[in-house]
Design a protein around this motif. Structure first.
Motif, PDB file in Angstrom:
ATOM      1  N   ILE A 128       0.772  -1.320   0.069  1.00 41.21           N
ATOM      2  CA  ILE A 128       0.121  -0.029  -0.031  1.00 41.21           C
ATOM      3  C   ILE A 128       0.840   1.378   0.025  1.00 41.21           C
ATOM      4  O   ILE A 128       1.877   1.426   0.742  1.00 41.21           O
ATOM      5  CB  ILE A 128      -0.950   0.003   1.212  1.00 41.21           C
ATOM      6  N   LYS A 129       0.482   2.151  -0.870  1.00 41.96           N
ATOM      7  CA  LYS A 129       1.454   3.176  -1.025  1.00 41.96           C
ATOM      8  C   LYS A 129       0.417   4.450  -0.778  1.00 41.96           C
ATOM      9  O   LYS A 129      -0.627   4.357  -1.281  1.00 41.96           O
ATOM     10  CB  LYS A 129       2.030   3.503  -2.610  1.00 41.96           C
ATOM     11  N   VAL A 130       0.697   5.580   0.144  1.00 43.04           N
ATOM     12  CA  VAL A 130      -0.032   6.464   0.413  1.00 43.04           C
ATOM     13  C   VAL A 130       0.657   7.749   0.653  1.00 43.04           C
ATOM     14  O   VAL A 130       1.905   7.795   1.066  1.00 43.04           O
ATOM     15  CB  VAL A 130      -0.979   6.033   1.731  1.00 43.04           C
ATOM     16  N   ASP A 131       0.083   8.956   0.526  1.00 39.71           N
ATOM     17  CA  ASP A 131       0.777  10.202   0.800  1.00 39.71           C
ATOM     18  C   ASP A 131      -0.291  11.049   1.665  1.00 39.71           C
ATOM     19  O   ASP A 131      -1.390  11.046   1.526  1.00 39.71           O
ATOM     20  CB  ASP A 131       1.219  10.726  -0.425  1.00 39.71           C
ATOM     21  N   THR A 132       0.456  11.925   2.295  1.00 34.15           N
ATOM     22  CA  THR A 132      -0.491  13.298   2.835  1.00 34.15           C
ATOM     23  C   THR A 132       0.415  14.359   3.222  1.00 34.15           C
ATOM     24  O   THR A 132       1.587  14.337   2.944  1.00 34.15           O
ATOM     25  CB  THR A 132      -0.895  12.514   4.221  1.00 34.15           C
ATOM     26  N   ASN A 133      -0.148  15.574   3.575  1.00 32.11           N
ATOM     27  CA  ASN A 133       0.451  16.681   3.675  1.00 32.11           C
ATOM     28  C   ASN A 133       1.338  16.478   5.026  1.00 32.11           C
ATOM     29  O   ASN A 133       1.056  15.976   5.935  1.00 32.11           O
ATOM     30  CB  ASN A 133      -0.771  17.671   4.105  1.00 32.11           C
ATOM     31  N   PHE A 134       2.277  17.382   4.942  1.00 28.67           N
ATOM     32  CA  PHE A 134       3.181  17.349   6.333  1.00 28.67           C
ATOM     33  C   PHE A 134       2.631  17.916   7.166  1.00 28.67           C
ATOM     34  O   PHE A 134       3.085  17.311   8.585  1.00 28.67           O
ATOM     35  CB  PHE A 134       4.538  18.458   5.724  1.00 28.67           C
ATOM     36  N   ASP A 135       1.496  18.463   7.269  1.00 30.74           N
ATOM     37  CA  ASP A 135       0.885  18.991   8.661  1.00 30.74           C
ATOM     38  C   ASP A 135      -0.327  18.246   8.951  1.00 30.74           C
ATOM     39  O   ASP A 135      -0.850  18.679   9.777  1.00 30.74           O
ATOM     40  CB  ASP A 135       0.537  20.519   8.574  1.00 30.74           C
ATOM     41  N   ASN A 136      -0.489  16.933   8.525  1.00 31.27           N
ATOM     42  CA  ASN A 136      -1.957  16.468   8.626  1.00 31.27           C
ATOM     43  C   ASN A 136      -1.325  15.225   9.721  1.00 31.27           C
ATOM     44  O   ASN A 136      -1.251  14.147   9.663  1.00 31.27           O
ATOM     45  CB  ASN A 136      -2.340  15.510   7.477  1.00 31.27           C
ATOM     46  N   GLY A 137      -1.197  16.030  10.871  1.00 30.72           N
ATOM     47  CA  GLY A 137      -1.081  14.957  12.276  1.00 30.72           C
ATOM     48  C   GLY A 137      -1.962  13.607  12.525  1.00 30.72           C
ATOM     49  O   GLY A 137      -1.340  12.627  12.727  1.00 30.72           O
ATOM     50  N   GLY A 138      -3.225  13.778  12.015  1.00 25.74           N
ATOM     51  CA  GLY A 138      -3.895  12.728  12.279  1.00 25.74           C
ATOM     52  C   GLY A 138      -3.647  11.616  11.382  1.00 25.74           C
ATOM     53  O   GLY A 138      -3.404  10.415  11.887  1.00 25.74           O
ATOM     54  N   MET A 139      -3.424  11.878   9.964  1.00 25.34           N
ATOM     55  CA  MET A 139      -3.093  10.724   9.158  1.00 25.34           C
ATOM     56  C   MET A 139      -1.436  10.357   9.393  1.00 25.34           C
ATOM     57  O   MET A 139      -1.341   9.108   9.509  1.00 25.34           O
ATOM     58  CB  MET A 139      -3.036  11.136   7.827  1.00 25.34           C
ATOM     59  N   LYS A 145       1.216   4.380  13.452  1.00 26.47           N
ATOM     60  CA  LYS A 145       0.561   3.506  14.474  1.00 26.47           C
ATOM     61  C   LYS A 145       0.421   2.047  13.636  1.00 26.47           C
ATOM     62  O   LYS A 145       0.690   1.019  14.260  1.00 26.47           O
ATOM     63  CB  LYS A 145      -0.613   3.766  14.892  1.00 26.47           C
ATOM     64  N   LEU A 146       0.115   1.983  12.362  1.00 23.66           N
ATOM     65  CA  LEU A 146      -0.006   0.852  11.590  1.00 23.66           C
ATOM     66  C   LEU A 146       1.361   0.359  10.922  1.00 23.66           C
ATOM     67  O   LEU A 146       1.057  -0.833  10.006  1.00 23.66           O
ATOM     68  CB  LEU A 146      -1.181   1.176  10.430  1.00 23.66           C
ATOM     69  N   GLY A 147       2.504   0.938  11.251  1.00 21.69           N
ATOM     70  CA  GLY A 147       3.716   0.429  10.809  1.00 21.69           C
ATOM     71  C   GLY A 147       4.078   0.838   9.167  1.00 21.69           C
ATOM     72  O   GLY A 147       4.864   0.160   8.318  1.00 21.69           O
ATOM     73  N   TYR A 148       3.415   2.034   8.819  1.00 20.08           N
ATOM     74  CA  TYR A 148       3.850   2.495   7.497  1.00 20.08           C
ATOM     75  C   TYR A 148       5.344   3.096   7.323  1.00 20.08           C
ATOM     76  O   TYR A 148       5.459   3.654   8.449  1.00 20.08           O
ATOM     77  CB  TYR A 148       2.750   3.287   6.934  1.00 20.08           C
ATOM     78  N   GLN A 149       6.087   3.032   6.548  1.00 24.87           N
ATOM     79  CA  GLN A 149       7.354   3.203   6.507  1.00 24.87           C
ATOM     80  C   GLN A 149       7.404   4.696   5.420  1.00 24.87           C
ATOM     81  O   GLN A 149       6.873   4.505   4.407  1.00 24.87           O
ATOM     82  CB  GLN A 149       8.165   2.400   6.064  1.00 24.87           C
ATOM     83  N   TYR A 150       7.986   5.700   6.153  1.00 16.20           N
ATOM     84  CA  TYR A 150       8.274   6.846   5.275  1.00 16.20           C
ATOM     85  C   TYR A 150       9.377   6.574   4.271  1.00 16.20           C
ATOM     86  O   TYR A 150      10.289   6.103   4.556  1.00 16.20           O
ATOM     87  CB  TYR A 150       8.822   8.035   6.183  1.00 16.20           C
ATOM     88  N   CYS A 151       8.922   7.204   3.033  1.00 15.72           N
ATOM     89  CA  CYS A 151       9.797   6.722   1.662  1.00 15.72           C
ATOM     90  C   CYS A 151      10.495   8.063   0.981  1.00 15.72           C
ATOM     91  O   CYS A 151      11.242   7.699   0.351  1.00 15.72           O
ATOM     92  CB  CYS A 151       9.077   5.814   0.883  1.00 15.72           C
ATOM     93  N   GLY A 152       9.795   9.055   1.224  1.00 13.59           N
ATOM     94  CA  GLY A 152      10.244  10.158   0.712  1.00 13.59           C
ATOM     95  C   GLY A 152       9.075  11.167   0.303  1.00 13.59           C
ATOM     96  O   GLY A 152       8.219  11.197   1.149  1.00 13.59           O
ATOM     97  N   GLU A 153       9.417  12.119  -0.528  1.00 10.61           N
ATOM     98  CA  GLU A 153       8.242  12.947  -0.702  1.00 10.61           C
ATOM     99  C   GLU A 153       8.038  12.869  -2.508  1.00 10.61           C
ATOM    100  O   GLU A 153       8.695  12.481  -3.265  1.00 10.61           O
ATOM    101  CB  GLU A 153       8.767  14.411  -1.021  1.00 10.61           C
ATOM    102  N   VAL A 154       6.617  12.972  -2.591  1.00  8.72           N
ATOM    103  CA  VAL A 154       5.898  13.123  -3.874  1.00  8.72           C
ATOM    104  C   VAL A 154       5.321  14.430  -4.116  1.00  8.72           C
ATOM    105  O   VAL A 154       4.933  15.032  -3.171  1.00  8.72           O
ATOM    106  CB  VAL A 154       5.031  11.965  -3.978  1.00  8.72           C
ATOM    107  N   HIS A 155       5.038  14.565  -5.208  1.00 11.50           N
ATOM    108  CA  HIS A 155       4.378  16.187  -5.582  1.00 11.50           C
ATOM    109  C   HIS A 155       3.095  15.979  -6.268  1.00 11.50           C
ATOM    110  O   HIS A 155       3.000  15.106  -7.176  1.00 11.50           O
ATOM    111  CB  HIS A 155       5.404  16.923  -6.440  1.00 11.50           C
ATOM    112  N   PHE A 156       2.012  16.643  -5.800  1.00  5.50           N
ATOM    113  CA  PHE A 156       0.657  16.764  -6.103  1.00  5.50           C
ATOM    114  C   PHE A 156       0.305  18.203  -6.269  1.00  5.50           C
ATOM    115  O   PHE A 156       0.277  18.948  -5.267  1.00  5.50           O
ATOM    116  CB  PHE A 156      -0.524  16.021  -5.320  1.00  5.50           C
ATOM    117  N   ARG A 157      -0.195  18.567  -7.426  1.00  7.47           N
ATOM    118  CA  ARG A 157      -0.507  19.957  -7.701  1.00  7.47           C
ATOM    119  C   ARG A 157       0.349  20.946  -7.156  1.00  7.47           C
ATOM    120  O   ARG A 157      -0.248  21.819  -6.662  1.00  7.47           O
ATOM    121  CB  ARG A 157      -2.205  20.108  -7.157  1.00  7.47           C
ATOM    122  N   GLY A 158       1.686  20.741  -7.225  1.00  8.80           N
ATOM    123  CA  GLY A 158       2.474  21.670  -7.161  1.00  8.80           C
ATOM    124  C   GLY A 158       2.961  21.672  -5.587  1.00  8.80           C
ATOM    125  O   GLY A 158       3.858  22.532  -5.279  1.00  8.80           O
ATOM    126  N   ALA A 159       2.477  20.814  -4.861  1.00 10.48           N
ATOM    127  CA  ALA A 159       2.944  20.636  -3.554  1.00 10.48           C
ATOM    128  C   ALA A 159       3.471  19.508  -3.109  1.00 10.48           C
ATOM    129  O   ALA A 159       3.234  18.169  -3.423  1.00 10.48           O
ATOM    130  CB  ALA A 159       1.605  20.949  -2.327  1.00 10.48           C
TER     131      ALA A 159
END
Length: 169
Positions: A128-139, A145-159
């Motif tokens: 499963i691959k997923v992304d979120t905003n840097f400031d989305n503390g909930g996600m 908590k569920l063991g997802y590993q940080y892999c880097g940055e992707v860009h959507f709509r310029g961010a």
């Protein structure tokens, strides 16, 4: 404890889905985030999700309390990660995850992601691959908590957005 049930969204669910997404947009704004403050996601995106079979709702006690797009297809933005994914094979992409604020039920984000993991495995996909905003503390908390590993940055709509992956076997 509520029993959560995840299922494919139907056309009749669209109004409630849009309500939940609007609540999430307002919450992100209230939290000072720019995420989802640019007209995305919108009702056309929700309709497209339903039409393509991506849209899923989460129910508790027969009431829709969450939404997520589960995509068994290539996410073009994920091909250009600043970093490195854990795997190069098939994956499930997750977008537009939103939890209702009326009622606010604790654990909806976690339940959605656990449901996505079950759906992925049932379909023989173990990433499963997923992304979120840097400031989305909930996600970010759910991913940790569920063991997802940080892999880097992707860009959507310029961010730039934080990208995570979890291998399921």
């Amino acid at each position: 404890m509520n029993k959560f049930h995840i299922r494919k969204a139907e056309q009749a669910d669209k109004g409630r889905i849009w309500e939940i997404i609007q609540q999430a947009i307002a919450l992100r704004k209230e939290q000072g985030s720019r995420q989802w403050q640019d007209g995305y996601p919108n009702e056309d995106v929700v309709q497209s999700d339903i039409d393509k079979g991506y849209g899923h709702v989460v129910e508790a006690d027969g009431k829709i309390i969450g939404y997520v797009a589960i995509i068994f297809d290539i996410e073009p933005a994920y091909n250009a990660i600043d970093g490195k994914w854990l795997s190069d094979g098939e994956y499930v992409g997750i977008h537009r995850l939103a939890a209702a604020q009326d009622p606010h039920v604790k654990g909806v984000g976690t339940a959605i992601m656990q449901g996505v993991e079950e759906i992925a495995v049932l379909n023989g996909v173990y990433s499963i691959k997923v992304d979120t905003n840097f400031d989305n503390g909930g996600m970010l908390h759910v991913f940790d908590k569920l063991g997802y590993q940080y892999c880097g940055e992707v860009h959507f709509r310029g961010a730039a957005r934080r990208a995570f992956e979890k291998l399921l076997k």
